[in-house]
Design an enzyme around this catalytic site. Sequence first.
Site, PDB file in Angstrom:
ATOM      1  N   ASN A 136       0.826  -1.220   0.000  1.00 53.05           N
ATOM      2  CA  ASN A 136       0.000   0.000   0.000  1.00 53.05           C
ATOM      3  C   ASN A 136       0.860   1.269   0.000  1.00 53.05           C
ATOM      4  OD1 ASN A 136       1.001   0.136   2.573  1.00 53.05           O
ATOM      5  ND2 ASN A 136      -0.959  -0.161   3.617  1.00 53.05           N
ATOM      6  N   HIS A 138       3.467   1.823   2.073  1.00 56.32           N
ATOM      7  CA  HIS A 138       4.083   2.200   3.348  1.00 56.32           C
ATOM      8  C   HIS A 138       5.600   2.039   3.316  1.00 56.32           C
ATOM      9  CE1 HIS A 138       3.349  -2.088   5.198  1.00 56.32           C
ATOM     10  NE2 HIS A 138       4.592  -2.013   4.785  1.00 56.32           N
TER      11      HIS A 138
HETATM   12  C1  GLP Z   1       6.782  -4.841   6.179  1.00 57.18           C
HETATM   13  C2  GLP Z   1       7.828  -3.893   6.734  1.00 57.18           C
HETATM   14  C3  GLP Z   1       8.279  -2.891   5.719  1.00 57.18           C
HETATM   15  C4  GLP Z   1       8.574  -3.591   4.406  1.00 57.18           C
HETATM   16  C5  GLP Z   1       7.316  -4.188   3.866  1.00 57.18           C
HETATM   17  C6  GLP Z   1       7.474  -4.882   2.534  1.00 57.18           C
HETATM   18  O1  GLP Z   1       5.485  -4.446   6.403  1.00 57.18           O
HETATM   19  N1  GLP Z   1       7.406  -3.206   7.910  1.00 57.18           N
HETATM   20  O2  GLP Z   1       9.404  -2.194   6.215  1.00 57.18           O
HETATM   21  O3  GLP Z   1       9.111  -2.692   3.477  1.00 57.18           O
HETATM   22  O4  GLP Z   1       6.848  -5.130   4.806  1.00 57.18           O
HETATM   23  O5  GLP Z   1       7.861  -6.203   2.730  1.00 57.18           O
HETATM   24  P1  GLP Z   1       8.221  -7.230   1.589  1.00 57.18           P
HETATM   25  O6  GLP Z   1       9.622  -6.966   1.235  1.00 57.18           O
HETATM   26  O7  GLP Z   1       8.049  -8.556   2.260  1.00 57.18           O
HETATM   27  O8  GLP Z   1       7.268  -7.017   0.475  1.00 57.18           O
END
Ligand code: GLP
Length: 244
Positions: A136, A138
């Site tokens: 989303n 973040h």
């Molecule tokens: C989590 C972490 C983030 C990270 C995101 C994406 O929610 N808090 O810091 O960037 O996931 O994760 P992924 O790399 O597993 O898509």
Amino acid sequence: MQIVIHPTARGAAEAVAWFLADCLYEDPGLVLGLPTGRTPVAMYRELVRLHRRGRADFSRATTFNLDEFVGVAPDHPGSYRQFMTRHLFADVNLDPTQTHVPNGDAPSPRAEAARYDAEIAAAGGLDIAVVGIGANGHIGFNEPARTLPSHTSVVRLKPSSRRSNAKSFGGSTRRVPARAISMGMGTILSARHVILLATGSEKAEIVRKALNGPITTMVPASLLQGHPKALVVLDRAAARRLTS
Ligand code: GLP
């Protein structure tokens, strides 16, 4: 903002690892902001490999992780502290006292967030913040909202963020804590360099919004467009919707 696109996810992750190893060579006392998630696993693997070959020295570095779940003790297998121990800390020569992850089971999460922010400030702020991007938009756990916290704070997680972290909690979204302590956008954007690593086709649409769309708190990663030294490292799959 500089955007670099690699053919594969592994290539993108390794490029960030090499960049970090070079930066550590130039300035061994770097203060690094570090992410968790699936995306950086290959980056950490490469950093460990470089370290074993004598090409990445962490002995004088300091690290601050972006976030941690509220109510999750540092020794809980689903904690981000454990993730970091497994993927990096146990295998490189970081001084354990120089690795920082918010303490998820601190009696007062708000006080812990303030303490964490003060610790980052006392270290002189971040030299390089490596960040991932949530589905989303973040960054850390700064979820889309009309306003974003500047400093490290206690944040409420969106259902989609809890879902995507279910694997670390026995596959159950309900067991994923509803709150986290996250470094604030101000703290992240104050880093001298910010590196966003994003790979995989499931990130293509949010990467497009973050990089080609307007700067908006509803897509926290879009704020990186305003950072003077932001480097975005993508694989082809994550970059496929970019228009320029
Ligand atoms: C989590 C972490 C983030 C990270 C995101 C994406 O929610 N808090 O810091 O960037 O996931 O994760 P992924 O790399 O597993 O898509």
